[in-house]
Design an enzyme around this catalytic site. Sequence first.
Site, short mmCIF file in Angstrom:
data_model
loop_
_atom_site.label_atom_id
_atom_site.label_comp_id
_atom_site.label_asym_id
_atom_site.label_seq_id
_atom_site.Cartn_x
_atom_site.Cartn_y
_atom_site.Cartn_z
CG ASP A 204 -1.88 1.13 1.24
OD1 ASP A 204 -1.49 2.25 0.85
OD2 ASP A 204 -3.04 0.90 1.60
CG HIS A 205 1.22 4.34 -3.14
ND1 HIS A 205 -0.02 3.93 -3.55
CD2 HIS A 205 1.23 5.69 -3.26
CE1 HIS A 205 -0.72 4.99 -3.91
NE2 HIS A 205 0.00 6.07 -3.74
CG HIS A 267 -4.47 4.37 -0.50
ND1 HIS A 267 -3.51 3.39 -0.52
CD2 HIS A 267 -4.73 4.65 -1.81
CE1 HIS A 267 -3.19 3.12 -1.79
NE2 HIS A 267 -3.93 3.86 -2.58
#
Length: 515
Positions: A204-205, A267
């Site tokens: 999950d960036h 996110h």
Amino acid sequence: MEDSAALTPGVGPRYRSVDSCDVEIPRPFCLVVFGVTGDLAKRKLLPSLYRLARSGLLPEHYFVIGVGRGDLGKPAFRGAVRDAVQGALEDEFDFRTWSDFSHRLYYVRADDTGSDSFRPLKRRIGDLEKRHGTTGNRIFYLAVPPDAYEAVASRLGAAGLSRPEGGYSHIVIEKPIGRDLESARRLNMVLRASFEEDQIYRMDHYLAKETVQNILMFRFANSIFEPLWNRRYIDHVQITVSETRGIGHRAGYYDGAGVIRDMFQNHLFQLLALTAMEPPVAFESENVRDEKVKVFRSIRPFPPPAADDVVALGQYGSGTVNGESVAAYRDEPGIPENSATATFGAMKVYIDNWRWNGVPFYLRSGKRLASRKAEISVHFRPVPHLMFAHTLEGRIEPNTLIMKVQPEEAISLVFQAKTQGTRVCLGTETMDFSYRKQSVLGDYERILLDCMQGDQMLFVREDGVEQSWSLLSPLLEMLEASAAPDRFPNYESGSAGPAAADLLIQRDGRAWRPL
Ligand code: BG6
């Protein structure tokens, strides 16, 4: 990268100083990128790897194999990678780094039919490991469309590539991890049939963003905030990720996903978990991930008949963003003209535990909004007794702590102070901490390094994914069953989102922070 950076001589881990921190240089490795000619590899992955090389953060021994379906000779492949890196990094491109980097790039065509189609790939990896002197550490990065994850993972297993041979064998996949609880479970099962959980890196960036990582440091390395971090002192929390961009060229994916799958399940829920979690026993991957999962377990399930009380959805119409006229979602290329897909969501979440009972967390995210901003704002309760009430007009703004994730990387505390001059007059002031310079390591660089170093802290664990889906799947089912295309579009591009989102928070006597 600091110019004065020096590698620690001698054996054992080697370090390089980045952003005033010592970063361990990973051990020799081989990176295999599936879908290497796709958008993700070209825009993010290959340029990030090149930047790591340029910053001196890669070991002496490594190589990269790009896997694709097409026939591509070595020169054509290297040329394509060079175009991608140059396109993404422009002035950061230098020939010395490129010349070294390009000699480590190989291409393998993999036919993705048949369960043993990766055997030639395995042989090639073995040969190149000998040539480059790497020691069996392998990373398989699936930059392919999500519907190919299961097939690639199973074939890696069938070819014996998931079994570590003299090193580690890691598999990296990006979101979306499934599109509901059932598909996420199935994907996890397929992954687990070939890989152990400690080999699986679900990224999950957002977790790699500087200020997101700072949430835990800020909360748990300071003693003055944590005692206030609970229902006694906090009135509510707002988590906002607003974007000015539209859906770009991703119509096919986005129209089938929508904002809840695209942004909330991953996110926003990750930001929520970091804000609400209990202090972990140690700052170690498993401890931190345990605490995050506990937050998901404590989230109150959404009440099925009363979705409007907890969720507001929207879809952008045409409008003006950053001075430019932009088209409505339904007029974007590839989007059906009566699409009922939401591009904006606002959600009220309760966490039913000792710390947060009764404190609403308001989450919102959308595309084509007035500004690009990601932030968490913690709104404290008003002072209990207004001793200034008879001398001051209007209300006193309660304190707010704002953790700004992007574009600014900062923390601000809003408080009241006496203004100069008049005897009794209060003004709202802000105390700001800001990361003055942009972090040297980008999201993907950090993620790649962590994967090479075997640190899973920034990656989402199986139970975390399934827990968040088990909350959102029933809600999505209900919303999709009652989706009425004629309700959309309901917000103008360049605005703050639909009126329904304002109502959601105003009903509780509160207001969104302006975008
Ligand atoms: C991605 C979503 O995960 O995150 C995109 O699929 C979104 O729709 C993007 O635009 C936002 O990421 P960032 O880092 O630009 O805020």
